[in-house]
Every structure is written in C-alpha cells, then in structure tokens.
Write an enzyme that holds these catalytic residues in place. Structure first.
Site, PDB file in Angstrom:
ATOM      1  N   SER A 179     174.120  64.504  17.754  1.00 51.90           N
ATOM      2  CA  SER A 179     175.144  65.517  17.503  1.00 51.90           C
ATOM      3  C   SER A 179     176.466  65.183  18.201  1.00 51.90           C
ATOM      4  O   SER A 179     177.509  65.734  17.842  1.00 51.90           O
ATOM      5  CB  SER A 179     174.670  66.903  17.975  1.00 51.90           C
ATOM      6  OG  SER A 179     173.456  67.235  17.361  1.00 51.90           O
ATOM      7  N   HIS A 215     149.098  53.033  26.060  1.00 53.18           N
ATOM      8  CA  HIS A 215     150.267  52.917  25.174  1.00 53.18           C
ATOM      9  C   HIS A 215     150.877  54.306  24.933  1.00 53.18           C
ATOM     10  O   HIS A 215     152.085  54.496  25.082  1.00 53.18           O
ATOM     11  CB  HIS A 215     149.848  52.254  23.864  1.00 53.18           C
ATOM     12  CG  HIS A 215     150.815  52.445  22.736  1.00 53.18           C
ATOM     13  ND1 HIS A 215     152.007  51.772  22.661  1.00 53.18           N
ATOM     14  CD2 HIS A 215     150.771  53.266  21.646  1.00 53.18           C
ATOM     15  CE1 HIS A 215     152.655  52.158  21.566  1.00 53.18           C
ATOM     16  NE2 HIS A 215     151.932  53.068  20.933  1.00 53.18           N
ATOM     17  N   SER A 271     157.780  65.070  39.417  1.00 53.00           N
ATOM     18  CA  SER A 271     159.086  64.450  39.214  1.00 53.00           C
ATOM     19  C   SER A 271     159.903  65.226  38.183  1.00 53.00           C
ATOM     20  O   SER A 271     161.064  65.581  38.405  1.00 53.00           O
ATOM     21  CB  SER A 271     158.881  63.001  38.770  1.00 53.00           C
ATOM     22  OG  SER A 271     159.981  62.545  38.035  1.00 53.00           O
ATOM     23  N   HIS A 301     147.437  71.782  16.321  1.00 57.22           N
ATOM     24  CA  HIS A 301     146.723  70.557  16.718  1.00 57.22           C
ATOM     25  C   HIS A 301     145.212  70.775  16.694  1.00 57.22           C
ATOM     26  O   HIS A 301     144.453  69.869  17.006  1.00 57.22           O
ATOM     27  CB  HIS A 301     147.151  70.123  18.119  1.00 57.22           C
ATOM     28  CG  HIS A 301     148.601  69.781  18.198  1.00 57.22           C
ATOM     29  ND1 HIS A 301     149.072  68.524  17.927  1.00 57.22           N
ATOM     30  CD2 HIS A 301     149.692  70.531  18.484  1.00 57.22           C
ATOM     31  CE1 HIS A 301     150.389  68.506  18.055  1.00 57.22           C
ATOM     32  NE2 HIS A 301     150.792  69.720  18.386  1.00 57.22           N
ATOM     33  N   ASP A 303     178.778  65.533  40.635  1.00 60.46           N
ATOM     34  CA  ASP A 303     177.372  65.098  40.789  1.00 60.46           C
ATOM     35  C   ASP A 303     176.497  66.250  40.313  1.00 60.46           C
ATOM     36  O   ASP A 303     177.005  67.267  39.838  1.00 60.46           O
ATOM     37  CB  ASP A 303     177.050  64.722  42.252  1.00 60.46           C
ATOM     38  CG  ASP A 303     175.921  63.684  42.323  1.00 60.46           C
ATOM     39  OD1 ASP A 303     174.942  63.804  41.559  1.00 60.46           O
ATOM     40  OD2 ASP A 303     176.020  62.749  43.121  1.00 60.46           O
ATOM     41  N   TYR A 363     159.096  68.765  21.666  1.00 58.72           N
ATOM     42  CA  TYR A 363     160.523  69.111  21.611  1.00 58.72           C
ATOM     43  C   TYR A 363     161.262  68.567  22.817  1.00 58.72           C
ATOM     44  O   TYR A 363     162.444  68.233  22.736  1.00 58.72           O
ATOM     45  CB  TYR A 363     160.693  70.626  21.442  1.00 58.72           C
ATOM     46  CG  TYR A 363     160.192  71.032  20.087  1.00 58.72           C
ATOM     47  CD1 TYR A 363     160.843  70.580  18.942  1.00 58.72           C
ATOM     48  CD2 TYR A 363     159.034  71.765  19.929  1.00 58.72           C
ATOM     49  CE1 TYR A 363     160.359  70.870  17.686  1.00 58.72           C
ATOM     50  CE2 TYR A 363     158.545  72.072  18.668  1.00 58.72           C
ATOM     51  CZ  TYR A 363     159.215  71.611  17.552  1.00 58.72           C
ATOM     52  OH  TYR A 363     158.726  71.889  16.318  1.00 58.72           O
TER      53      TYR A 363
HETATM   54  C1  HEM Z   1     156.116  48.541  18.599  1.00 58.60           C
HETATM   55  C2  HEM Z   1     156.020  49.770  18.222  1.00 58.60           C
HETATM   56  C3  HEM Z   1     154.712  50.545  18.134  1.00 58.60           C
HETATM   57  C4  HEM Z   1     153.533  50.188  17.528  1.00 58.60           C
HETATM   58  C5  HEM Z   1     153.242  48.904  16.774  1.00 58.60           C
HETATM   59  C6  HEM Z   1     152.598  51.274  17.758  1.00 58.60           C
HETATM   60  C7  HEM Z   1     151.283  51.292  17.282  1.00 58.60           C
HETATM   61  C8  HEM Z   1     150.365  52.277  17.541  1.00 58.60           C
HETATM   62  C9  HEM Z   1     149.042  52.351  16.990  1.00 58.60           C
HETATM   63  C10 HEM Z   1     148.457  51.359  16.015  1.00 58.60           C
HETATM   64  C11 HEM Z   1     148.436  53.459  17.498  1.00 58.60           C
HETATM   65  C12 HEM Z   1     147.050  54.001  17.154  1.00 58.60           C
HETATM   66  C13 HEM Z   1     145.950  53.486  17.989  1.00 58.60           C
HETATM   67  C14 HEM Z   1     144.669  54.125  17.555  1.00 58.60           C
HETATM   68  O1  HEM Z   1     144.675  55.331  17.204  1.00 58.60           O
HETATM   69  O2  HEM Z   1     143.629  53.429  17.549  1.00 58.60           O
HETATM   70  C15 HEM Z   1     149.378  54.101  18.368  1.00 58.60           C
HETATM   71  C16 HEM Z   1     149.134  55.261  19.069  1.00 58.60           C
HETATM   72  C17 HEM Z   1     150.119  55.988  19.711  1.00 58.60           C
HETATM   73  N1  HEM Z   1     151.464  55.658  19.821  1.00 58.60           N
HETATM   74 FE1  HEM Z   1     152.328  53.967  19.162  1.00 58.60          FE
HETATM   75  N2  HEM Z   1     153.219  52.246  18.469  1.00 58.60           N
HETATM   76  C18 HEM Z   1     154.517  51.851  18.717  1.00 58.60           C
HETATM   77  C19 HEM Z   1     155.491  52.577  19.384  1.00 58.60           C
HETATM   78  C20 HEM Z   1     155.323  53.863  19.862  1.00 58.60           C
HETATM   79  C21 HEM Z   1     156.365  54.706  20.396  1.00 58.60           C
HETATM   80  C22 HEM Z   1     157.831  54.304  20.506  1.00 58.60           C
HETATM   81  C23 HEM Z   1     155.781  55.881  20.745  1.00 58.60           C
HETATM   82  C24 HEM Z   1     156.392  57.117  21.356  1.00 58.60           C
HETATM   83  C25 HEM Z   1     157.605  57.263  21.678  1.00 58.60           C
HETATM   84  C26 HEM Z   1     154.369  55.785  20.487  1.00 58.60           C
HETATM   85  C27 HEM Z   1     153.437  56.773  20.749  1.00 58.60           C
HETATM   86  C28 HEM Z   1     152.092  56.689  20.484  1.00 58.60           C
HETATM   87  C29 HEM Z   1     151.123  57.706  20.822  1.00 58.60           C
HETATM   88  C30 HEM Z   1     151.401  59.028  21.546  1.00 58.60           C
HETATM   89  C31 HEM Z   1     149.883  57.270  20.357  1.00 58.60           C
HETATM   90  C32 HEM Z   1     148.559  58.016  20.445  1.00 58.60           C
HETATM   91  C33 HEM Z   1     147.688  57.484  21.522  1.00 58.60           C
HETATM   92  C34 HEM Z   1     146.406  58.234  21.532  1.00 58.60           C
HETATM   93  O3  HEM Z   1     145.810  58.401  20.445  1.00 58.60           O
HETATM   94  O4  HEM Z   1     146.018  58.693  22.621  1.00 58.60           O
HETATM   95  N3  HEM Z   1     154.128  54.549  19.933  1.00 58.60           N
HETATM   96  N4  HEM Z   1     150.572  53.356  18.390  1.00 58.60           N
HETATM   97 CU   LIG Z   2     152.584  70.436  17.749  1.00 57.40          CU
END
Ligand code: HEM
Ligand SMILES: [Cu+2]
Length: 626
Positions: A270, A80, A172, A305, A109, A259
């Site tokens: 913007s 995810h 890419s 971090h 282009d 970023y």
């Molecule tokens: C439907 C919308 C979303 C839901 C319900 C959701 C839910 C979650 C939950 C519950 C976790 C934590 C899992 C855990 O730590 O056990 C998670 C992790 C994460 N989510 Fe989302 N998320 C959503 C959308 C997004 C979007 C749009 C992004 C980025 C653009 C994103 C980026 C991440 C990242 C980077 C993690 C961390 C994964 C990791 O710990 O390796 N999520 N998400």
């Molecule tokens: Cu940072």
C-alpha cells in the site's frame, strides 16, 4: 545523592560507547541497526529454510524417493514450516517495523530502545536454540502446528525443543509488540494524527495488537505441552484429556498469526503502489478500516482449520460463514490497490513488479482459501497438497513477494545505494516463474489425493509428472534468490548512489538522507497532511494536473525537501547497553537445561537473565561524561 556516589555507581555499570566494530552492534539500541540485524538474520534463516525445502523437494521428485528417511523428512518439513513462519516472515516484518516505522512517524527511535535490542537477541537466541536440535539429530518432528496428543507422545527431545523454542520466540515478539504499540501511540511527530499515518504504520499497529493478544494463547498451550512432556501432567496426552483442546488453542493463536504474517506485506504494498502510480492510495480510510476489520474478524474463524475433526454441523456452518465473511475486507483491499493503479502513470521498477506479483499471487491464494471455507469441499482437501498449495500462495506469493517489494523499495534508504534494476527484474521473473512451477502443480496433486507430510508416494498413482515439475520449480526459486544476493554484492561498492528521495516518495522517510543519521531528523518535522512530503513537492493546477512546487517556494515555506539531517544540534540519543544481550543469552541456556533435564543449567540460565534484567534496571541512563 552526592556527585561522588554517582561517579562510583556509573563506573560499576558503565555504558558501552563503541561506535564501530562488533561491540557497537552487540550493544546497539538504535532502531535502524536493530532493524538491519533482524533483516540479515531473517535472510540467513530464509536460506536454511530454503535448503530444507529443496531437500524435501528432492525427496519427492520421484516416487518412492530415497534421499531422506521418514524420520529425517519429518524433522525437515517441521523445521521448514517453523523457520519460514517464525524465523523468516515474522522477523522480516519486524525488520521493517524497526527500521521504517519510527522514521515514518517522524520519531528518533522507538519508545523503549533497550527493550528493542532485547527483542532481537531473544529472537536470535530462540532461533539458535531451535536449530541446535539438528546437532543431536532430534529436531522438532511433529509439524509446525505440533498437534497433541502426538506432540506429547513423540519420543526424543524434538517437541520439547519446539515448545521451549516457541516460548522464547514468543517472549521476543510480545515485548517487541508492546514497544511498537507504545511508539505508535506516543511518539508521532506533531500533526501526525492517526489518520495521517502511512498505511504501513497502520498495518504495523494492527499486527502488534494481534501479537499481544494471540501469543499468550499459544504460550499457555506450549507450557501445558511442556509440562505434559516433562512433568507428566495430562493436559493433552491422556485418554481422559480432550483430544482437540490443543487444536483449539493452537488455531486460536494460529489464525490471527496468518494475519500477523500477511498484514505487513499488505502495508508495504500500500506504500509502493501510490509512489509508482504517481497517485494517492485509492480510499486510504477504507484500506485502514479494512485492516482493522481483519484484525477483529481474524479471531472468529479458527475452527476452519478443524472442519474434519467432527465439531458438528452447527459449528462447521458458523465457521464456514465467518470465514467467507473475512474474505470481504481482504477483497476490499484488492479493489483499492487496483483503484490506485487505475489511470496512474505507472513505473515498472522492481519494487512495483514485486507488488504487482504480490497482488496476483495473493488473489490466487485467497480464492483457493475461500474454497476451503466450503465444508464439504474442505473434507476433500484437508491434509492434501491442495492445502500446501493454498498456504504457499498466501505466504510465499503473498508475504514473501510483498516483503521483497519492501526490500527493493527501502534498500536505497537503508544503504544509500540503489539495487540494480536489470538484476532486480531478473530476480522477479525467475521467482514468479519458479514459484508458479513449484506450487501450481500442488493444486492438481492435492485434488488427486496426494497426502501432505508423507515422505514417499507410490508409483503409478499419477503423481510423478507434477512432482518432478515442482522440484524443478523449487530450484528455479533458489536461482532467483541467488540473483538477489548477487545484486546485493554487485551494488555494494559499485551501485548508483540513491540520494534522499530516489523514487519521488510520499512519506517522511524520504525527507532525510540515505542512509539516515543516527538521530533520523535533525529537527522533528511538523506534519500537515496525509502524504505530507508529497504535498511539499507538488500542487495541482486548475485542470487537476500535478505541478512541482518551485524550489524557492519550498524553502520559503520552511519545507525543504532535503537536508533535514544536516546539523545534529547536540541531539541526545539513548545510550548503548550490554544488558539486553546478557538478559537474552540466559533464555536458550534455560531451554537447553530443561530439554536435557540438567536443571542446574536451567538455573544458571535463569540467573544470567535475571542478572541482566537487574543490571538493566540499575545502569545509569547515559554513558559517563569524561
Ligand atoms: C523454496 C520455496 C519453498 C518450497 C519448495 C516449499 C515446499 C514445501 C513443501 C513441499 C511442503 C510440504 C511438506 C509436506 O507436507 O510433506 C512445505 C510445507 C510448508 N511450508 Fe514450504 N516451501 C517453500 C517456501 C515456503 C515459505 C516461503 C513459507 C512461509 C513463508 C513456507 C511455509 C511452509 C509451511 C508452514 C509448511 C507446513 C509445514 C508443516 O506441515 O508442518 N514454505 N513447503
Ligand atoms: Cu485460518
């Protein structure tokens, strides 16, 4: 060279000419088509990443959830995170860089059209490669930041796929960044000086620098991880290696990466705020320079971090201060956006709603971010759901809202049809409500101590209620996305025709027909000012009120507002090619070969890629003339 030998060589490497159908897309080098392919592919991955999120939330809806096993859960949250970052937000940004940036510069282009096609196919190849690991039930399972030594020791193929997949995606993005940098430096229309470039182009520019410098750091670390896993080297995995080396390398990439994810959305917003406030952007140079400042300062904060790993008080203090400092240029932008709205005659169209949603949600995410900068506070928050709340407010509330603003704003330019406003508003409100229902409770759960990346939580810890609320919210978000797809389907045939300039825009893309012809501009425009198109349409009277320039005067001054795309005057556009696709196909094949230790397969993949590149270098520069 004689004519005969030219003819001979071109028949060996004839360039494809199909203008319609599947092959025209597979061989296209048109930046607009490539932009559309990036956008559509990113949307497919958005659905996949969303389904993964829903499964995660189903598992966590109740204590001791039974929907997923621990192992499946690990794979799902890792994929995810990887999907949303590398396969959704980055390529959606790339969709707009591709489609809009050249037009906003007044170009026909990008600098290297075939390289651009290669970037797309390598991105698709990398995504398919990553997802193929689900078929053997061994998707990456060590988190999106793949901490070593865990990522070295994890059994199965998952983290090997992670390393190889991110290397392919990195190729890419790196070649795309070089391409866009060259385009911005070299292909601006006459008069388009740097300080006349639209802010979106400026933010694109900063992002490409970040990519070019940040990705190699990650690539080196990924190769080391790969070697540790496949060749038995000891960069990270052994008791003699430094246990936090990976973290330093990863976050030296990873913070600039955030970023990379947010600046395109800031650029989009913007563009939109001035158009729907009927005012110029407040403090254009300040917005540009704060973007550049973020680009530099983003390199000096990575260890925020790692506050809890024990770097010592001096390092922790230094990184706490630098992190608080970087909030300044970000805050400056927020004041500029509010200044733009101030006193404007605001039209609450869907792109504007998403832009305002972006500002509000990004402020919340930014503020919780500053709370992690306080080291003792972060000791409490790290690895809890409070962090998960924070980064979803900036990545979803920020980046995704901003990107949807861009989708609604530029959709009529790309398709020639307006999306439905009523359905658009419904999409916005459902997404805003669903988003806050899902992620606001994470702040509370995190402060109560609920750990992230854990597949179950016990009963009677007080976590039940807010987890259920969050899961309901996630389904409301899913509904909002379905509303968007419904809008697309509904307006495809019956949508209102947009015309060249549906929003009363300010930048060059609104001077050409919707959708634009292949060559964008029949005549390359000459730019006289920032927001040039706006100044062709409006002047100020003595009291400073806007008055439209009389139509006749526009024509007389050679400033027609429409009709740039009339006659193509025999404009020569770059020819299509099979080679970028062939060169990219080899990459995932190399990946599978290495993953399964079938080195003959890796060699086959390498040969395909090199053959593609070789033929690319030799193919004639235009299609055969008959
Ligand atoms: C439907 C919308 C979303 C839901 C319900 C959701 C839910 C979650 C939950 C519950 C976790 C934590 C899992 C855990 O730590 O056990 C998670 C992790 C994460 N989510 Fe989302 N998320 C959503 C959308 C997004 C979007 C749009 C992004 C980025 C653009 C994103 C980026 C991440 C990242 C980077 C993690 C961390 C994964 C990791 O710990 O390796 N999520 N998400
Ligand atoms: Cu940072």
């Amino acid at each position: 060279m004689t004519t005969a030998s030219v003819a001979q060589r071109s028949s060996a490497f004839a360039r494809p000419t199909a203008k319609t159908g599947v092959w025209s897309w597979m061989t296209t080098v048109d930046h607009k088509r490539i932009g559309i392919m990036y956008g559509v592919t990113a949307m497919v991955f958005f659905v996949l990443g969303g389904v993964e999120a829903l499964l995660i939330r189903l598992q966590l809806a109740t204590p001791e959830g039974q929907v997923l096993s621990a192992d499946q859960y690990n794979q799902l949250f890792t994929m995810h995170g990887i999907t949303m970052i590398f396969l959704v937000v980055m390529p959606l940004g790339a969709a707009f860089f591709n489609y809009m940036m050249p037009i906003m510069l007044g170009a026909r282009d990008v600098a290297f059209p075939r390289l651009n096609a290669f970037s797309y196919w390598a991105f698709l190849g990398g995504g398919i490669f990553m997802y193929s690991s689900f078929f053997i039930n061994q998707a990456p399972d060590g988190g999106w930041f793949g901490y070593a030594p865990l990522s070295v020791k994890l059994p199965g193929h998952g983290m090997t796929v992670y390393a190889l997949g991110l290397i392919i995606l990195g190729i890419s993005s790196t070649v795309a960044a070089v391409n866009f940098l060259t385009t911005i430096v070299n292909m601006r229309a006459p008069g388009m000086s740097l300080m006349r470039m639209p802010v979106f182009v400026w933010m694109t520019f900063v992002v490409q620098f970040l990519l070019v410098f940040a990705l190699p750091v990650l690539t080196v670390a990924l190769f080391q991880l790969l070697f540790d896993r496949t060749l038995g080297t000891q960069f990270f995995g052994d008791s003699t290696s430094n246990p936090i080396l990976w973290q330093h390398l990863f976050w030296l990439f990873g913070h600039p990466e955030v970023y990379i994810l947010i600046l395109p959305a800031m650029g989009i917003v913007s563009e939109i705020l001035p158009v729907f406030s009927k005012k110029p952007l407040f403090g254009y140079p300040v917005v540009v320079f704060s973007g550049i400042a973020i680009g530099f300062m983003g390199w000096g904060v990575w260890a925020h971090h790692m506050f809890a790993v024990g770097l010592g008080p001096v390092a922790n203090t230094a990184f706490a201060l630098s992190t608080m400092f970087i909030a300044v240029p970000t805050g400056v932008k927020i004041f500029n956006w509010i200044g733009t709205l101030w006193g404007g005659s605001i039209r609450f169209k869907t792109p504007m709603l998403f832009s305002l949603g972006f500002i509000a949600m990004f402020i919340i995410g930014g503020l919780s971010g500053v709370t992690h900068a306080i080291v003792p506070h972060d000791y409490q928050q790290t690895d809890t759901y409070y962090i998960v709340a924070h980064f979803h407010y900036v990545l979803f509330g920020g980046a995704i809202f901003g990107l949807f603003a861009g989708i609604y704003y530029w959709w009529p330019k790309i398709t020639g049809k307006l999306l439905d406003e009523r359905v658009g508003r419904l999409h916005f409100w459902l997404m805003l409500i669903g988003f806050n229902l899902t992620f606001a409770p994470f702040h509370i759960l995190g402060l109560q101590g609920m750990a992230r990346r854990t597949y179950q939580y016990p009963k009677n810890y007080g976590f039940d209620f807010w987890n259920l609320v969050s899961t309901v919210g996630a389904f409301v978000i899913a509904l909002s996305i379905l509303t968007f797809f419904w809008n697309v389907i509904k307006t495809r045939k019956r949508g209102e025709t947009a015309g060249a300039d549906p929003w009363d825009g300010r930048t060059l893309e609104w001077t050409i027909p919707s959708p634009p012809p292949e060559y964008n501009f029949a005549e390359i425009p000459v730019v006289h000012a920032l927001d040039d198109f706006w100044h062709r349409k409006y002047v100020e009277d003595k009291e400073g009120r806007l008055v439209p320039v009389p139509a006749g005067a526009q024509e007389a001054a050679g400033h027609a507002t429409e009709g740039y795309g009339g006659d193509d005057h025999g404009i020569h556009m770059p020819s299509q090619s099979y080679m970028p696709l062939i060169a990219a196909i080899g990459l995932p094949i190399v990946g599978w070969g290495i993953t399964f230790e079938q080195y003959w397969l890796a060699i086959v993949g390498g040969v395909v890629t090199f053959a593609g590149l070789y033929a690319w270098a030799l193919e004639p520069s235009t299609e055969e003339l008959h």
